[in-house]
Design a protein around this motif. Structure first.
Motif, PDB file in Angstrom:
ATOM      1  N   GLU A   1       0.921  -1.055  -0.034  1.00 60.26           N
ATOM      2  CA  GLU A   1      -0.134   0.059   0.053  1.00 60.26           C
ATOM      3  C   GLU A   1       0.961   1.207   0.020  1.00 60.26           C
ATOM      4  N   GLY A   2       1.893   1.175  -0.838  1.00 65.30           N
ATOM      5  CA  GLY A   2       2.854   2.316  -1.029  1.00 65.30           C
ATOM      6  C   GLY A   2       4.075   2.383   0.134  1.00 65.30           C
ATOM      7  N   GLU A   3       3.967   1.696   1.172  1.00 66.37           N
ATOM      8  CA  GLU A   3       5.054   1.702   2.170  1.00 66.37           C
ATOM      9  C   GLU A   3       6.076   0.919   2.036  1.00 66.37           C
ATOM     10  N   PRO A   4       7.266   1.272   1.711  1.00 68.93           N
ATOM     11  CA  PRO A   4       8.364   0.634   1.491  1.00 68.93           C
ATOM     12  C   PRO A   4       8.765  -0.493   2.723  1.00 68.93           C
ATOM     13  N   LYS A   5       9.045  -1.637   2.345  1.00 73.35           N
ATOM     14  CA  LYS A   5       9.246  -2.753   3.565  1.00 73.35           C
ATOM     15  C   LYS A   5      10.424  -3.599   3.234  1.00 73.35           C
ATOM     16  N   ILE A   6      10.745  -4.608   4.162  1.00 70.99           N
ATOM     17  CA  ILE A   6      11.575  -5.381   3.994  1.00 70.99           C
ATOM     18  C   ILE A   6      11.179  -6.699   4.664  1.00 70.99           C
ATOM     19  N   ALA A   7      11.401  -7.776   4.037  1.00 75.50           N
ATOM     20  CA  ALA A   7      10.897  -9.288   4.643  1.00 75.50           C
ATOM     21  C   ALA A   7      12.132  -9.951   4.846  1.00 75.50           C
ATOM     22  N   CYS A   8      12.180 -10.457   6.058  1.00 76.09           N
ATOM     23  CA  CYS A   8      13.298 -11.379   6.619  1.00 76.09           C
ATOM     24  C   CYS A   8      13.225 -12.417   5.836  1.00 76.09           C
ATOM     25  N   PRO A   9      14.461 -12.867   5.270  1.00 74.02           N
ATOM     26  CA  PRO A   9      14.761 -13.947   4.214  1.00 74.02           C
ATOM     27  C   PRO A   9      14.312 -15.111   5.136  1.00 74.02           C
ATOM     28  N   PHE A  10      14.552 -15.439   6.342  1.00 77.56           N
ATOM     29  CA  PHE A  10      14.087 -16.755   6.887  1.00 77.56           C
ATOM     30  C   PHE A  10      12.516 -16.769   7.522  1.00 77.56           C
ATOM     31  N   HIS A  11      12.062 -15.608   8.024  1.00 78.74           N
ATOM     32  CA  HIS A  11      10.838 -15.915   8.685  1.00 78.74           C
ATOM     33  C   HIS A  11       9.720 -15.182   8.054  1.00 78.74           C
ATOM     34  N   LYS A  12      10.040 -14.224   6.965  1.00 80.41           N
ATOM     35  CA  LYS A  12       9.105 -13.670   5.926  1.00 80.41           C
ATOM     36  C   LYS A  12       8.331 -12.515   6.985  1.00 80.41           C
ATOM     37  N   LYS A  13       8.533 -12.194   8.267  1.00 75.51           N
ATOM     38  CA  LYS A  13       8.104 -11.108   8.704  1.00 75.51           C
ATOM     39  C   LYS A  13       8.382  -9.667   8.118  1.00 75.51           C
ATOM     40  N   THR A  14       7.423  -8.725   7.725  1.00 71.72           N
ATOM     41  CA  THR A  14       7.908  -7.507   7.172  1.00 71.72           C
ATOM     42  C   THR A  14       7.802  -6.356   7.937  1.00 71.72           C
ATOM     43  N   PHE A  15       8.845  -5.698   7.859  1.00 72.42           N
ATOM     44  CA  PHE A  15       8.804  -4.292   8.608  1.00 72.42           C
ATOM     45  C   PHE A  15       8.962  -3.003   7.676  1.00 72.42           C
ATOM     46  N   SER A  16       8.173  -2.133   8.075  1.00 71.56           N
ATOM     47  CA  SER A  16       8.241  -0.676   7.476  1.00 71.56           C
ATOM     48  C   SER A  16       9.683  -0.086   7.325  1.00 71.56           C
ATOM     49  N   LEU A  17       9.965   0.317   6.344  1.00 72.89           N
ATOM     50  CA  LEU A  17      11.302   0.859   6.174  1.00 72.89           C
ATOM     51  C   LEU A  17      11.362   2.382   6.629  1.00 72.89           C
ATOM     52  N   LYS A  18      10.137   2.918   6.584  1.00 75.44           N
ATOM     53  CA  LYS A  18       9.869   4.340   7.307  1.00 75.44           C
ATOM     54  C   LYS A  18       9.918   4.572   8.628  1.00 75.44           C
ATOM     55  N   ASP A  19       9.213   3.461   9.449  1.00 73.10           N
ATOM     56  CA  ASP A  19       9.025   3.879  11.112  1.00 73.10           C
ATOM     57  C   ASP A  19       9.299   2.351  11.710  1.00 73.10           C
ATOM     58  N   GLY A  20       9.767   1.298  10.957  1.00 73.66           N
ATOM     59  CA  GLY A  20      10.176   0.234  11.639  1.00 73.66           C
ATOM     60  C   GLY A  20       9.330  -0.630  12.101  1.00 73.66           C
ATOM     61  N   ARG A  21       8.099  -0.156  12.161  1.00 75.82           N
ATOM     62  CA  ARG A  21       6.955  -1.258  12.873  1.00 75.82           C
ATOM     63  C   ARG A  21       6.885  -2.707  11.976  1.00 75.82           C
ATOM     64  N   CYS A  22       6.372  -3.579  12.671  1.00 75.36           N
ATOM     65  CA  CYS A  22       6.245  -4.824  11.948  1.00 75.36           C
ATOM     66  C   CYS A  22       4.712  -4.901  11.378  1.00 75.36           C
ATOM     67  N   ILE A  23       4.898  -5.024   9.982  1.00 72.58           N
ATOM     68  CA  ILE A  23       3.612  -4.783   9.350  1.00 72.58           C
ATOM     69  C   ILE A  23       3.080  -6.422   9.244  1.00 72.58           C
ATOM     70  N   SER A  24       3.582  -7.206   9.368  1.00 71.83           N
ATOM     71  CA  SER A  24       2.956  -8.609   9.134  1.00 71.83           C
ATOM     72  C   SER A  24       2.167  -9.220  10.679  1.00 71.83           C
ATOM     73  N   ASP A  25       2.967  -8.561  11.604  1.00 68.00           N
ATOM     74  CA  ASP A  25       2.480  -8.672  12.981  1.00 68.00           C
ATOM     75  C   ASP A  25       2.673  -7.747  14.057  1.00 68.00           C
ATOM     76  N   PRO A  26       1.625  -6.947  14.101  1.00 66.49           N
ATOM     77  CA  PRO A  26       1.829  -5.990  15.211  1.00 66.49           C
ATOM     78  C   PRO A  26       2.221  -5.961  16.511  1.00 66.49           C
ATOM     79  N   ALA A  27       2.299  -7.407  16.827  1.00 68.62           N
ATOM     80  CA  ALA A  27       2.729  -7.721  18.146  1.00 68.62           C
ATOM     81  C   ALA A  27       4.180  -7.916  18.269  1.00 68.62           C
ATOM     82  N   GLU A  28       4.845  -7.878  17.124  1.00 73.56           N
ATOM     83  CA  GLU A  28       6.342  -8.077  17.042  1.00 73.56           C
ATOM     84  C   GLU A  28       6.969  -6.781  17.333  1.00 73.56           C
TER      85      GLU A  28
END
Length: 124
Positions: free
Chosen positions: A72-99
């Motif tokens: 949704e226009g938010e740049p992100k990175i997905a961990c190559p091992f666990h596929k958790k995704t993080f916003s590269l703008k503010d660091g929040r975990c997109i795929s799991d808000p509890a992370e």
């Protein structure tokens, strides 16, 4: 080898690498003192981002090797091992808000050189 160039507003900017050292739409790991920082180049968008390299899920130094993209226009990175995704703008975990969120850093480009801004209190 990183070289500090300036400190402004409690941010220390250090030389990380040259633009051509980072693959288009990919990432690399940069060392600053004892820290590993993941540096990402979104060539399609002409944008740069930096974050901690450690994935908080299993504490592995792997984010620089993750898959970059957008959600949704938010740049992100997905961990190559666990596929958790993080916003590269503010660091929040997109795929799991509890992370836990990751630390992000400002990036600037000057004369084809890439600089990353870190907390002025960081020691190199």
């Amino acid at each position: 080898m990183s070289t500090t160039i300036a400190t402004e507003n409690a941010i220390t900017w250090f030389y990380a690498c040259n633009v051509q050292d980072v693959p288009a739409n990919g990432g690399v790991c940069v060392k600053y003192g004892e820290e590993q920082i993941a540096l990402f180049r979104f060539a399609r968008r002409n944008e740069w981002y930096a974050s901690q390299n450690e994935c908080p899920h299993r504490r592995q130094m792997a984010l620089s090797r993750g898959m970059t993209g957008t959600q949704e226009g938010e740049p992100k990175i997905a961990c190559p091992f666990h596929k958790k995704t993080f916003s590269l703008k503010d660091g929040r975990c997109i795929s799991d808000p509890a992370e836990c969120a990751i630390t992000t850093y400002p990036v600037r480009i000057e004369n084809d050189r890439v600089y990353i801004g870190v907390d002025g209190a960081s020691e190199c």
